[in-house]
Design an enzyme around this catalytic site. Structure first.
Site, PDB file in Angstrom:
ATOM      1  N   TYR A 185      -7.332   9.326   6.749  1.00 27.19           N
ATOM      2  CA  TYR A 185      -8.287   8.856   5.600  1.00 27.19           C
ATOM      3  C   TYR A 185      -9.792   9.721   6.577  1.00 27.19           C
ATOM      4  O   TYR A 185      -9.433   9.364   7.569  1.00 27.19           O
ATOM      5  CB  TYR A 185      -8.768   7.858   5.480  1.00 27.19           C
ATOM      6  CG  TYR A 185      -9.768   8.345   4.707  1.00 27.19           C
ATOM      7  CD1 TYR A 185      -9.731   8.208   2.803  1.00 27.19           C
ATOM      8  CD2 TYR A 185     -11.167   7.114   4.617  1.00 27.19           C
ATOM      9  CE1 TYR A 185     -10.570   8.595   1.888  1.00 27.19           C
ATOM     10  CE2 TYR A 185     -12.161   7.007   3.426  1.00 27.19           C
ATOM     11  CZ  TYR A 185     -12.153   7.479   2.351  1.00 27.19           C
ATOM     12  OH  TYR A 185     -12.778   7.616   1.655  1.00 27.19           O
ATOM     13  N   TYR A 216     -16.765   4.486   9.481  1.00 25.64           N
ATOM     14  CA  TYR A 216     -15.387   4.714   9.229  1.00 25.64           C
ATOM     15  C   TYR A 216     -15.367   6.234  10.638  1.00 25.64           C
ATOM     16  O   TYR A 216     -14.791   6.186  11.323  1.00 25.64           O
ATOM     17  CB  TYR A 216     -15.286   5.121   7.825  1.00 25.64           C
ATOM     18  CG  TYR A 216     -13.665   5.206   7.703  1.00 25.64           C
ATOM     19  CD1 TYR A 216     -12.762   4.253   7.742  1.00 25.64           C
ATOM     20  CD2 TYR A 216     -12.608   6.197   7.552  1.00 25.64           C
ATOM     21  CE1 TYR A 216     -11.499   3.944   7.399  1.00 25.64           C
ATOM     22  CE2 TYR A 216     -10.919   6.209   8.249  1.00 25.64           C
ATOM     23  CZ  TYR A 216     -10.556   4.999   7.675  1.00 25.64           C
ATOM     24  OH  TYR A 216      -9.603   4.972   7.483  1.00 25.64           O
ATOM     25  N   GLY A 231       1.095  -1.100  -0.408  1.00 24.71           N
ATOM     26  CA  GLY A 231      -0.194   0.131   0.279  1.00 24.71           C
ATOM     27  C   GLY A 231       0.609   1.318  -0.082  1.00 24.71           C
ATOM     28  O   GLY A 231       2.150   2.154  -0.188  1.00 24.71           O
ATOM     29  N   PHE A 232       0.281   2.075   1.008  1.00 24.15           N
ATOM     30  CA  PHE A 232       1.123   3.311   0.810  1.00 24.15           C
ATOM     31  C   PHE A 232       2.605   2.989   1.132  1.00 24.15           C
ATOM     32  O   PHE A 232       3.238   4.534   1.081  1.00 24.15           O
ATOM     33  CB  PHE A 232       0.290   4.728   1.701  1.00 24.15           C
ATOM     34  CG  PHE A 232      -0.973   4.736   1.198  1.00 24.15           C
ATOM     35  CD1 PHE A 232      -1.127   5.717   0.038  1.00 24.15           C
ATOM     36  CD2 PHE A 232      -2.232   4.492   2.091  1.00 24.15           C
ATOM     37  CE1 PHE A 232      -1.824   5.984  -0.249  1.00 24.15           C
ATOM     38  CE2 PHE A 232      -2.761   5.237   0.799  1.00 24.15           C
ATOM     39  CZ  PHE A 232      -3.729   5.614   0.442  1.00 24.15           C
ATOM     40  N   PHE A 286       6.291  -6.137   9.064  1.00 26.07           N
ATOM     41  CA  PHE A 286       6.168  -8.101   9.354  1.00 26.07           C
ATOM     42  C   PHE A 286       4.869  -8.661   8.663  1.00 26.07           C
ATOM     43  O   PHE A 286       3.818  -8.900   8.544  1.00 26.07           O
ATOM     44  CB  PHE A 286       5.209  -7.621  10.675  1.00 26.07           C
ATOM     45  CG  PHE A 286       5.715  -8.754  11.808  1.00 26.07           C
ATOM     46  CD1 PHE A 286       6.210  -9.704  11.375  1.00 26.07           C
ATOM     47  CD2 PHE A 286       4.488  -9.102  12.643  1.00 26.07           C
ATOM     48  CE1 PHE A 286       6.076 -10.857  12.205  1.00 26.07           C
ATOM     49  CE2 PHE A 286       4.194  -9.612  13.757  1.00 26.07           C
ATOM     50  CZ  PHE A 286       5.229 -10.957  13.803  1.00 26.07           C
TER      51      PHE A 286
END
Length: 400
Positions: free
Chosen positions: A226, A236, A52-53, A74
């Site tokens: 986000y 969220y 991802g990021f 990990f």
């Protein structure tokens, strides 16, 4: 072995080393195509560096400004007859590409929440780099064992106070249905989620690096958050994850105080909604992203993960005049295109009429599905997924 995608819900249980390598190459080529990031970082630590990021940040630093990078993650290495995780293969491919380009790149595999991994990282920085001028904090984990108390915390993905009912989609089948998620039953669920996903561990890292004298004058650190549209707020931003993100963002002043005598600075970057292993697990979000992608692609303003991170580095963190554009709460916003009023209005209109029958027509569910499998090294042109491939791939700097 022959490696094909095997899924269970929002999880892909297999990953493909050649596909992962292609994914990394594609991201590197994009960053190189955008040219050098002037005044960019030169010695970078990325915590949560494998997917991802995180991996996109590592690529942007290395191939955008020639940075030496240390990545902490990990991941599960491959064993004979059993593929490694996508993040393992991503990291192996990144190190190979970096070394071929003459760039320093080493990695540490282990629990980044632990004091032991922090100590290993500190020793590696001391030995090889001396100091770092950028620390990227991009950890995404469902659980954390607290290094000071030994208490194991598990995060939950729930609304607070009221049940939440809305549309969602099974992105494998394209079936749109309603889902109801019950709220947290007690404040402990909120506290555990904050303990896992909030800002405390980010602060621990900066404190330990500072105490060891490993942060350069003017060092920067950035963590990712986000916000999203109002339709996802109950699950969220106003839910348990949102409380953790509030805590993450609220940690910035404390880290700035730690960095003040170095003239360093901490930022939270609010990024756009993207297909990631984490976002795929959040009900409602896959449907929202499918509609968002359709609208943004039609407007010619769509960005994937690498486009987001390259823009963050080139146009926010390392600007020509040294000024960093912030919102009224002191955050960097690279979700600016997603949150444009015209984009959100069109997505909201599509949301109201989205159903199983019209989903393929009004959304980019196919693009969502393709990006999901890309995360695990699948669906790349030019790779024969019916052919034998060597599943045992080493990360060059890690001894198995």
């Amino acid at each position: 072995m022959i490696i094909q995608p095997r899924t269970r819900g929002f999880i892909c249980l297999t990953s493909h080393p050649q596909g992962a390598a292609q994914n990394i190459k594609n991201q590197i080529e994009y960053v190189k195509s955008k040219g050098e990031i002037a005044n960019g970082p030169k010695k970078v630590l990325v915590i949560g560096a494998s997917t991802g990021f995180g991996i996109a940040s590592r690529i942007s630093a290395a191939f955008g400004s020639g940075a030496a990078t240390i990545g902490v993650f990990f991941e599960k290495p491959a064993a004979e007859g059993k593929p490694g995780t996508a993040g393992w293969y991503n990291s192996a491919a990144f190190e190979k590409e970096a070394h071929e380009a003459g760039l320093y790149a080493k990695s540490i595999n282990g629990d980044a929440f632990s004091d032991d991994i922090k100590k290993q990282t500190i020793e590696l920085i001391k030995k090889d780099l001396g100091q770092v001028d950028l620390v990227v904090y991009s950890l995404a984990s469902p659980r954390r064992t607290h290094p000071k108390t030994g208490v194991a915390h598990a995060s939950v993905l729930k609304p607070i106070q009221e049940p939440f009912t809305d549309k969602t989609v099974d992105f494998h089948t394209g079936v749109v249905s309603d889902i109801t998620i019950q709220p947290v039953e007690n404040s402990e669920d909120i506290a555990n989620t904050v303990a896992v996903m909030g800002g405390e561990d980010w602060k621990f890292w900066i404190e330990d690096l500072k105490a060891a004298g490993l942060l350069a004058e003017g060092a920067k650190t950035v963590a990712y958050s986000y916000i999203g549209p109002e339709l996802t707020y109950p699950i969220y931003r106003n839910g348990t994850i949102g409380r953790a993100k509030d805590d993450l963002e609220g940690t910035v002043p404390a880290i700035n105080a730690i960095l003040s005598d170095l003239h360093g600075v901490a930022y939270v970057s609010v990024n756009k909604a993207l297909v990631t292993q984490s976002s795929s697990a959040i009900p409602v979000v896959p449907l929202y992203i499918s509609l968002l992608y359709k609208v943004m692609k039609e407007k010619g303003i769509h960005e994937g993960t690498i486009e987001q991170m390259q823009r963050l580095f080139a146009e926010r963190l390392y600007t020509a005049d040294g000024k960093v554009l912030l919102d009224d709460k002191g955050r960097i916003r690279v979700d600016d295109l997603e949150m444009r009023a015209d984009v959100q209005a069109e997505v909201a209109a599509l949301w109201e009429k989205a159903n199983t029958e019209n989903l393929t027509e009004i959304s980019d569910i196919e693009g969502y599905r393709n990006e999901f499998f890309n995360l695990f090294g699948f669906n790349f042109d030019g790779i024969d997924y019916n052919a034998d491939t060597n599943e045992v791939v080493a990360v060059p700097s890690i001894e198995n």
